[in-house]
Scaffold this motif. Structure first.
Motif, PDB file in Angstrom:
ATOM      1  N   GLY A 347      16.623  53.309  34.557  1.00 38.76           N
ATOM      2  CA  GLY A 347      15.984  52.352  35.448  1.00 38.76           C
ATOM      3  C   GLY A 347      14.479  52.313  35.319  1.00 38.76           C
ATOM      4  N   LEU A 348      13.987  52.203  34.074  1.00 40.46           N
ATOM      5  CA  LEU A 348      12.562  52.159  33.790  1.00 40.46           C
ATOM      6  C   LEU A 348      12.171  50.825  33.179  1.00 40.46           C
ATOM      7  N   ASP A 349      10.925  50.424  33.378  1.00 41.71           N
ATOM      8  CA  ASP A 349      10.399  49.258  32.681  1.00 41.71           C
ATOM      9  C   ASP A 349      10.203  49.627  31.219  1.00 41.71           C
ATOM     10  N   ALA A 350      10.752  48.818  30.326  1.00 43.05           N
ATOM     11  CA  ALA A 350      10.731  49.153  28.902  1.00 43.05           C
ATOM     12  C   ALA A 350       9.319  49.133  28.328  1.00 43.05           C
ATOM     13  N   MET A 351       8.521  48.128  28.706  1.00 46.04           N
ATOM     14  CA  MET A 351       7.177  48.034  28.131  1.00 46.04           C
ATOM     15  C   MET A 351       6.306  49.210  28.543  1.00 46.04           C
ATOM     16  N   SER A 352       6.285  49.510  29.827  1.00 45.59           N
ATOM     17  CA  SER A 352       5.471  50.647  30.270  1.00 45.59           C
ATOM     18  C   SER A 352       5.965  51.955  29.665  1.00 45.59           C
ATOM     19  N   THR A 353       7.281  52.122  29.589  1.00 50.41           N
ATOM     20  CA  THR A 353       7.834  53.362  29.020  1.00 50.41           C
ATOM     21  C   THR A 353       7.385  53.552  27.587  1.00 50.41           C
ATOM     22  N   GLY A 354       7.519  52.499  26.768  1.00 50.13           N
ATOM     23  CA  GLY A 354       7.122  52.596  25.368  1.00 50.13           C
ATOM     24  C   GLY A 354       5.642  52.872  25.198  1.00 50.13           C
ATOM     25  N   VAL A 355       4.815  52.168  25.964  1.00 51.83           N
ATOM     26  CA  VAL A 355       3.365  52.344  25.829  1.00 51.83           C
ATOM     27  C   VAL A 355       2.933  53.716  26.333  1.00 51.83           C
ATOM     28  N   VAL A 356       3.541  54.194  27.407  1.00 49.80           N
ATOM     29  CA  VAL A 356       3.247  55.540  27.907  1.00 49.80           C
ATOM     30  C   VAL A 356       3.622  56.587  26.861  1.00 49.80           C
ATOM     31  N   LEU A 357       4.779  56.427  26.232  1.00 48.54           N
ATOM     32  CA  LEU A 357       5.195  57.379  25.195  1.00 48.54           C
ATOM     33  C   LEU A 357       4.302  57.283  23.959  1.00 48.54           C
ATOM     34  N   GLY A 358       3.785  56.077  23.682  1.00 49.98           N
ATOM     35  CA  GLY A 358       2.829  55.935  22.580  1.00 49.98           C
ATOM     36  C   GLY A 358       1.575  56.758  22.836  1.00 49.98           C
ATOM     37  N   TRP A 359       1.040  56.663  24.056  1.00 52.28           N
ATOM     38  CA  TRP A 359      -0.117  57.491  24.402  1.00 52.28           C
ATOM     39  C   TRP A 359       0.230  58.974  24.297  1.00 52.28           C
ATOM     40  N   ALA A 360       1.376  59.364  24.849  1.00 48.29           N
ATOM     41  CA  ALA A 360       1.764  60.774  24.860  1.00 48.29           C
ATOM     42  C   ALA A 360       1.914  61.318  23.441  1.00 48.29           C
ATOM     43  N   THR A 361       2.437  60.495  22.538  1.00 47.06           N
ATOM     44  CA  THR A 361       2.612  60.933  21.143  1.00 47.06           C
ATOM     45  C   THR A 361       1.266  61.191  20.487  1.00 47.06           C
ATOM     46  N   GLU A 362       0.332  60.296  20.683  1.00 47.35           N
ATOM     47  CA  GLU A 362      -0.989  60.486  20.084  1.00 47.35           C
ATOM     48  C   GLU A 362      -1.725  61.644  20.758  1.00 47.35           C
ATOM     49  N   ALA A 363      -1.559  61.790  22.063  1.00 44.63           N
ATOM     50  CA  ALA A 363      -2.176  62.921  22.759  1.00 44.63           C
ATOM     51  C   ALA A 363      -1.615  64.241  22.241  1.00 44.63           C
ATOM     52  N   TYR A 364      -0.322  64.249  21.943  1.00 47.19           N
ATOM     53  CA  TYR A 364       0.319  65.452  21.391  1.00 47.19           C
ATOM     54  C   TYR A 364      -0.224  65.741  19.983  1.00 47.19           C
ATOM     55  N   GLU A 365      -0.368  64.691  19.185  1.00 51.05           N
ATOM     56  CA  GLU A 365      -0.911  64.868  17.832  1.00 51.05           C
ATOM     57  C   GLU A 365      -2.325  65.436  17.879  1.00 51.05           C
ATOM     58  N   ASN A 366      -3.094  65.012  18.897  1.00 48.37           N
ATOM     59  CA  ASN A 366      -4.484  65.455  19.030  1.00 48.37           C
ATOM     60  C   ASN A 366      -4.626  66.743  19.839  1.00 48.37           C
ATOM     61  N   LYS A 367      -3.476  67.370  20.146  1.00 48.31           N
ATOM     62  CA  LYS A 367      -3.425  68.654  20.846  1.00 48.31           C
ATOM     63  C   LYS A 367      -4.053  68.604  22.249  1.00 48.31           C
ATOM     64  N   LEU A 368      -3.995  67.423  22.871  1.00 51.35           N
ATOM     65  CA  LEU A 368      -4.423  67.313  24.267  1.00 51.35           C
ATOM     66  C   LEU A 368      -3.339  67.818  25.196  1.00 51.35           C
ATOM     67  N   ILE A 369      -2.101  67.809  24.695  1.00 51.61           N
ATOM     68  CA  ILE A 369      -0.960  68.330  25.448  1.00 51.61           C
ATOM     69  C   ILE A 369      -0.155  69.247  24.532  1.00 51.61           C
ATOM     70  N   THR A 370       0.647  70.096  25.112  1.00 56.24           N
ATOM     71  CA  THR A 370       1.301  71.164  24.352  1.00 56.24           C
ATOM     72  C   THR A 370       2.822  71.009  24.333  1.00 56.24           C
ATOM     73  N   ASP A 371       3.451  71.817  23.491  1.00 50.22           N
ATOM     74  CA  ASP A 371       4.916  71.851  23.430  1.00 50.22           C
ATOM     75  C   ASP A 371       5.518  72.266  24.768  1.00 50.22           C
ATOM     76  N   GLU A 372       4.856  73.163  25.454  1.00 48.30           N
ATOM     77  CA  GLU A 372       5.365  73.607  26.753  1.00 48.30           C
ATOM     78  C   GLU A 372       5.407  72.428  27.737  1.00 48.30           C
ATOM     79  N   GLN A 373       4.401  71.560  27.660  1.00 52.17           N
ATOM     80  CA  GLN A 373       4.353  70.413  28.573  1.00 52.17           C
ATOM     81  C   GLN A 373       5.351  69.330  28.179  1.00 52.17           C
ATOM     82  N   THR A 374       5.442  69.015  26.887  1.00 55.83           N
ATOM     83  CA  THR A 374       6.313  67.925  26.438  1.00 55.83           C
ATOM     84  C   THR A 374       7.768  68.355  26.300  1.00 55.83           C
ATOM     85  N   ILE A 375       8.020  69.663  26.239  1.00 55.82           N
ATOM     86  CA  ILE A 375       9.364  70.253  26.074  1.00 55.82           C
ATOM     87  C   ILE A 375       9.915  69.999  24.672  1.00 55.82           C
ATOM     88  N   VAL A 376       9.816  68.749  24.182  1.00 51.96           N
ATOM     89  CA  VAL A 376      10.202  68.425  22.809  1.00 51.96           C
ATOM     90  C   VAL A 376       8.978  67.854  22.095  1.00 51.96           C
TER      91      VAL A 376
END
Length: 585
Positions: A347-376
């Motif tokens: 029950g999520l909005d598809a556009m916001s979900t995709g764009v949020v995950l896009g930010w999270a992926t790049e933040a993960y690549e740039n080590k702004l967030i960790t494996d412990e936070q993202t779980i995967v």
């Protein structure tokens, strides 16, 4: 209501389990749809309270010509958005407009909070409040099946419901309408969840005779012919909106991998033709629409060892292919459908979900967030991990995913990466990186959507930038869409419903209006929206645009940051003059 001089409003108080019905003659000047809904939101909202406070209202409204003519199929929902903190406005097709019409209501206003998880059933002579504790926690698909069994009813029926994301008040939770349609953007699902409201069922069985059938039928036939004999059928019925993937990719306007690219190298594998050949199984239409733009695709999923598979059917369109495909680097149509399916269930909005995950992926690549936070690990193209992440967002499994549930802008405030959190004033970007029109249009739009004013479309028709012309075009189109959405016309058919056609159509069902009247209605609605935004504290000149929009070229080259803000200031000046002009209602 057609032939009536009033707007019939059903007020529902969830806290007290009480209803009130009013015939509002004063609302006729707003015509219907978004006009009536905006005015009712303004009357009932509480600017001093948080968006998810139980006192904040939800307003549903149908248009002045809903279900009466072809492709006038939408219902509007108005609310205070938990994602942006200001105007929430969303549209859905399906059967809801028809059932509200046949139940005899132009608008429904819901306030309060149920004392326990609940659902309500609305019919022409009754509103029932029922216990939803047994279905709390279920997916939108599961609860739809339960309600269909439990509420057989008579007449036409529409079922709108939230999934786990709405229950957990994720700020961009959606509301599923009749399985394949949605109130997607800006978090209506979270507002319903905050009210302990799992499901709304509307049942209508009225029969309304047409008074001047000969005149009405002539207008109906003319509109029907325009719809079925023009490019609308070819574009939206055959391949549907996924037809946009190929040209936008060729133009260099297809947001890819969190907008680090404007083209996707695997576009041929996920364009409209690829989906049609590999996955399409049927086409559907909203009630009262001859086009049939709803495309249902199917993928195969293993559910047990020994080559045991099930076939899963999922609706798809361009916006979903962009947000859950190119934006995340997903390379096949099957994988995109798999992600869409879990987004729908949660029950999520598809556009916001995709764009949020896009930010999270790049933040993960740039080590702004960790494996412990993202779980995967979050990696572009990793479908399996994205599916897990969608579930984590909906269920808010840890502090990181709780923050992610507030949107890309909020997440970047907490973890960094504001320059690549791709949103406009808190609302995640749509799938168009076309030029100044797409960026400025989304920033200045009343709900920060590409559908507010079609700025992306203006880009495609304007070869060289003319600043004043661009600002005027966005402003005029925004106002005109306020009027169109008072009817409520599916915007696919906006060129069919020119003003002479609208006037003839309305006159045939008892609304004697002129071109000047339509202009006054457009002005009145737009001013109401702007007053709501101002009351909620929104200031256009305070909006900051992520740097990535100026780094990745559009179809018209790189955007100049200074020029972009100059255009926004020009639009703001135009708004101030508009609001202060006493000649505008």
């Amino acid at each position: 209501m057609i032939y009536e001089k009033y707007i019939k409003v059903l007020y529902i108080d969830l806290d007290k389990n009480k209803i009130c019905i009013q015939q509002r003659e004063d609302l006729i000047e707003y015509l219907g749809g978004v006009g009536v809904a905006s005015k009712l939101l303004e009357e009932n909202m509480n600017p001093e309270l948080e968006p998810l406070h139980e006192a904040q209202p939800i307003v549903f409204a149908i248009g002045a010509a809903s279900t009466v003519y072809p492709v006038i199929t939408k219902t509007v929902a108005m609310f205070i958005s938990p994602l942006t903190g200001e105007l929430g406005e969303s549209y859905a097709g399906g059967r809801l407009a028809l059932t509200m019409f046949m139940a005899g209501y132009d608008a429904v206003v819901i306030t309060g909070k149920a004392k326990k998880p609940s659902y309500i059933t609305i019919s022409s002579n009754n509103v029932e409040f029922k216990d939803a504790r047994a279905i709390w926690g279920t997916s939108s698909d599961e609860v739809g099946g339960v309600i269909r069994e439990r509420e057989p009813g008579s007449g036409k029926r529409s079922i709108i419901r939230i999934g786990p994301a709405g229950e957990n008040q994720v700020s961009y939770a959606s509301v599923c309408v009749d399985t394949y349609r949605h109130f997607g953007r800006l978090g209506l699902g979270a507002v319903m969840g905050s009210k302990n409201l799992k499901v709304i069922t509307v049942i209508g069985d009225r029969n309304i005779p047409v008074k001047n059938f000969k005149e009405y039928f002539k207008v109906y036939q003319d509109i029907y012919k325009k719809v079925t004999d023009t490019e609308i059928m070819a574009k939206y019925h055959d391949l549907g909106t996924p037809i946009n993937v190929e040209p936008l990719n060729e133009f260099g306007a297809l947001p890819t991998r969190n907008l680090t690219q404007n083209k996707f190298e695997n576009a041929d594998d996920i364009n409209g033709e690829a989906f049609a050949k590999n996955n399409l199984i049927r086409k559907m239409a909203c009630t009262g629409c001859p086009v049939g733009c709803i495309h249902i695709g199917q993928f195969r999923r293993e559910f047990d060892q020994g080559y045991e598979y099930e076939s899963v059917s999922v609706g798809y369109d361009y916006e979903l292919i962009f947000a859950l495909g190119t934006f995340l680097g997903i390379k096949t149509s099957d994988e995109i459908l798999q992600i869409i399916e879990v987004v729908e269930h949660m029950g999520l909005d598809a556009m916001s979900t995709g764009v949020v995950l896009g930010w999270a992926t790049e933040a993960y690549e740039n080590k702004l967030i960790t494996d412990e936070q993202t779980i995967v690990p979050l990696q572009f193209g990793n479908t399996g991990n994205y599916i897990k992440a969608v579930k984590y967002i909906a269920n808010r499994v840890n502090e990181f995913y709780k923050v992610l549930g507030f949107g890309a802008a909020k997440a970047s405030e907490v973890y960094g990466g504001k320059d690549f959190a791709m949103s406009f004033a808190g609302n995640e970007m749509p799938g168009y990186h076309t030029g100044y029109g797409s960026v400025v249009g989304a920033v200045v739009g009343a709900r920060h959507s590409h559908l507010c004013n079609g700025g992306y479309s203006i880009d495609q028709s304007m070869k060289d930038i003319d600043k004043q012309k661009l600002v005027d075009s966005i402003f005029n189109e925004e106002k005109e869409r306020c009027m169109l959405n008072s009817l409520i016309i599916c915007l696919f058919a906006r060129k069919v419903y020119d003003r002479p056609t609208i006037i003839k159509a309305l006159n045939a069902i008892g609304h004697q209006l002129t071109d000047e009247d339509l202009t006054a209605i457009a002005d009145r609605i737009y001013k109401t929206k702007l007053r709501i935004k101002k009351a909620m504290g929104f200031q256009l000149q305070q909006v900051k645009i992520p740097k990535r929009f100026f780094e990745t070229p559009t179809m018209n080259g790189k955007l100049d940051e200074g020029v972009t803000y100059e255009l926004i200031n020009m639009y703001n000046d135009k708004l101030e003059k508009f609001m202060n002009d006493e000649n505008n209602i």
